[in-house]
Design an enzyme around this catalytic site. Structure first.
Site, short mmCIF file in Angstrom:
data_model
loop_
_atom_site.label_atom_id
_atom_site.label_comp_id
_atom_site.label_asym_id
_atom_site.label_seq_id
_atom_site.Cartn_x
_atom_site.Cartn_y
_atom_site.Cartn_z
N CYS A 68 3.33 8.56 1.40
CA CYS A 68 3.89 7.50 2.73
C CYS A 68 4.36 6.46 1.03
O CYS A 68 2.96 5.36 1.04
CB CYS A 68 2.66 7.17 3.40
SG CYS A 68 3.51 6.70 4.95
N CYS A 81 6.57 -7.89 7.50
CA CYS A 81 7.84 -6.91 8.26
C CYS A 81 8.12 -8.18 8.71
O CYS A 81 7.25 -8.58 9.28
CB CYS A 81 7.33 -5.97 8.65
SG CYS A 81 8.39 -4.92 9.24
N CYS A 87 6.45 -5.04 15.74
CA CYS A 87 6.13 -3.83 16.70
C CYS A 87 4.55 -4.36 17.20
O CYS A 87 4.21 -4.46 16.52
CB CYS A 87 6.38 -2.48 16.29
SG CYS A 87 8.25 -2.30 15.84
N CYS A 118 1.71 -2.54 16.06
CA CYS A 118 1.51 -2.19 14.34
C CYS A 118 1.41 -2.83 13.67
O CYS A 118 1.43 -4.22 13.81
CB CYS A 118 2.91 -2.06 14.21
SG CYS A 118 3.27 -0.93 12.30
N CYS A 153 -1.50 5.53 9.82
CA CYS A 153 0.04 5.47 10.08
C CYS A 153 -0.35 4.01 11.35
O CYS A 153 -1.07 4.01 11.81
CB CYS A 153 0.68 6.36 11.63
SG CYS A 153 1.24 7.17 10.90
N GLU A 161 0.66 -1.50 0.07
CA GLU A 161 -0.11 -0.68 -0.24
C GLU A 161 0.72 1.20 -0.06
O GLU A 161 1.75 1.63 0.98
CB GLU A 161 -0.71 -0.27 1.30
CG GLU A 161 -2.31 -1.28 1.72
CD GLU A 161 -3.44 -1.14 2.56
OE1 GLU A 161 -3.66 -1.79 2.05
OE2 GLU A 161 -2.57 -1.16 3.30
N1 SAH Z 1 8.94 0.29 9.85
C1 SAH Z 1 8.88 1.50 9.73
C2 SAH Z 1 8.48 2.62 9.09
C3 SAH Z 1 7.22 2.18 8.93
S1 SAH Z 1 6.32 2.12 10.65
C4 SAH Z 1 9.19 2.07 11.86
O1 SAH Z 1 9.00 1.60 12.22
O2 SAH Z 1 9.77 3.28 11.59
C5 SAH Z 1 5.79 4.06 10.37
C6 SAH Z 1 5.04 5.05 11.83
O3 SAH Z 1 3.96 5.00 11.95
C7 SAH Z 1 6.44 3.94 12.68
O4 SAH Z 1 7.00 5.41 13.86
C8 SAH Z 1 5.29 3.43 14.16
O5 SAH Z 1 5.98 3.31 14.96
C9 SAH Z 1 4.23 3.66 13.30
N2 SAH Z 1 3.21 3.33 13.72
C10 SAH Z 1 2.66 1.95 13.78
N3 SAH Z 1 1.17 1.18 14.09
C11 SAH Z 1 0.79 2.34 14.46
C12 SAH Z 1 -0.56 2.61 14.96
N4 SAH Z 1 -0.98 1.74 14.84
N5 SAH Z 1 -0.94 3.99 15.38
C13 SAH Z 1 0.49 4.41 15.36
N6 SAH Z 1 1.23 4.69 14.58
C14 SAH Z 1 1.33 3.85 14.43
FE1 SF4 Z 2 7.34 -3.20 11.22
FE2 SF4 Z 2 5.36 -1.77 12.18
FE3 SF4 Z 2 7.20 -2.10 14.03
FE4 SF4 Z 2 8.17 -0.62 11.74
S1 SF4 Z 2 6.87 -0.42 13.28
S2 SF4 Z 2 9.33 -1.77 11.80
S3 SF4 Z 2 6.55 -1.43 9.92
S4 SF4 Z 2 5.82 -4.18 13.15
#
Ligand code: SAH
Ligand code: SF4
Length: 402
Positions: A139, A146, A150, A153, A379, A126
């Protein structure tokens, strides 16, 4: 129309969502031709020479073809009118200018656009376009899924399928410009008011686990004779792959954002498990060198606001202490919920109190307005609906330590 999108998001849109299937059921023909999109200038030169371009002419041909592809957005070799007809025919025989296929495009009530793209192998990723006053941010994704997990996420619940190629990463920028009709007419100079004025590597995937492709793609996007987005208009977000941070400064030189999210190792281990490998102290060490190495002004610390987990006054005060000496801005991201997510968004007055402590300590602390929630484009909500390797709710909860 069959929906290929994720289930309904918590927020109810004020206006109807529009969604259209753009190119189905078109399928790219299997081809032996080399795709030129995403090749560096050196790779393009080598490809042209291998196809019979005399070495002496190669540099000039690279410049011409580069301008057609990346400045004017032309996809058809026949339209490259400053090249001889025979040469155009040769190019068409050996090469293609191919982008990922747009499966669906959704437009949120707030104008955010989410594209579901299909790439080779039938995988899906996406891309999200977020229009704002005076700027527009794209974006983009760097991986299908991934490898990291996290716990807050949505993408992290999808197992890694594969890295994107440089062409698939550049292709996302080109597709958005197609959709926004943002290529100058052949012969014309750059468009003054850019619709895609900024690119953030904040979609699916960890960009520093796909370093070479991301670097090559960003070099194409930054090249002054093509898409020409300056390095200050590109932000790479990482969860904290410490060994690649100095390389990012030296080989890409873009802005850096860090998914920080916690102020103790104990909590960060749970939220951003890569912290078990490179902890807060090691991460901050790498970050202290970044501005000097990349000649950039400041680092963005992303901090997702999770109710009762990382949002106390004590957290805010610890955060300020930890980042002392690093030129920084702290982006507070209200948690975006997704189906099965194990956390809740912090209350608004809690987020404001947290922001206030940081602001009073001398740091900008904007609260990111969630965009495109109604189409699951905010995000952390990205995850292609058709992926098969899903984790179960139990797995998600176990990884979150709850
Ligand atoms: N993998 C990279 C980039 C993608 S995530 C990273 O982790 O930085 C992009 C951003 O969205 C990151 O700061 C991540 O922590 C945040 N993010 C992920 N899940 C989220 C959620 N459910 N609500 C708000 N921010 C989120
Ligand atoms: Fe991967 Fe989501 Fe963690 Fe970014 S925030 S490193 S996309 S699992």
């Amino acid at each position: 129309m069959a929906s290929r999108t994720s289930p309904a998001a918590p927020a109810v849109p004020a206006a109807p969502i529009t969604q259209d299937v753009l190119t189905l059921p078109r399928k790219l023909p299997e081809t032996e031709r080399t795709n030129l999109v995403g090749l560096t200038r050196d790779q393009l030169r080598a490809a042209l020479i291998a196809a019979g371009t005399p070495e002496k002419q190669a540099k000039m041909r690279v410049g011409q073809i580069w301008q057609w592809i990346y400045h004017w957005g032309v996809r058809d070799f026949a339209a490259m009118t400053n090249l001889a007809k025979d040469y155009r025919a040769l190019l068409a025989e050996r090469f293609e200018i191919a982008l990922p296929e747009v499966v669906t495009r959704q437009i949120s009530a707030d104008g955010t656009r989410k594209y579901l793209l299909r790439i080779a192998g039938g995988h899906e990723v996406e891309t999200v376009y977020i229009p704002e006053e005076g700027r527009g941010t794209l974006c983009i994704s760097s991986q299908v899924g991934c490898t990291l997990t996290c716990s807050f996420c949505h993408t992290g619940t999808q197992k890694l399928v594969r890295n994107l190629t440089a062409g698939e990463i550049v292709g996302q920028v080109m597709l958005a410009r197609d959709d926004l009709d943002e290529w100058p007419e052949p012969g014309e100079g750059s468009i003054a008011e850019r619709l895609v004025s900024n690119v953030v590597l904040m979609g699916m995937g960890e960009p520093l686990y796909n370093f070479d492709a991301v670097r090559d793609a960003m070099r194409v996007v930054m090249d002054g004779e093509g898409i020409a987005l300056g390095r200050r208009r590109i932000t790479l977000s990482t969860s904290g792959v410490v060994p690649e941070i100095a390389r990012t400064a030296e080989e890409i030189g873009c802005q850096l954002a860090i998914s920080f999210h916690a102020t103790t190792d104990e909590v960060r281990d749970r939220l951003v498990p890569i912290n078990k490998r490179w902890n807060i102290d090691m991460l901050l060490g790498a970050l202290r060198d970044y501005p000097r190495l990349s000649n950039s002004e400041r680092i963005t610390f992303e901090y997702v606001m999770l109710k009762g987990v990382n949002d106390s006054d004590a957290d805010a005060k610890r955060l300020v202490k930890l980042i002392a000496g690093i030129p920084a801005k702290i982006n507070l991201i209200p948690f975006n919920e997704w189906p099965g997510s194990p956390y809740q968004r912090s209350d608004w007055d809690r987020i404001e109190a947290f922001a206030d402590i940081i602001y009073k300590a001398g740091y900008a602390s904007p609260i990111r307005t969630p965009r495109g929630e109604d189409i699951m484009a905010a995000c952390g909500q990205l995850k292609s609906a058709t992926e098969r390797a899903r984790k179960s709710r139990a797995e998600i909860a176990a990884e979150a330590g709850i």
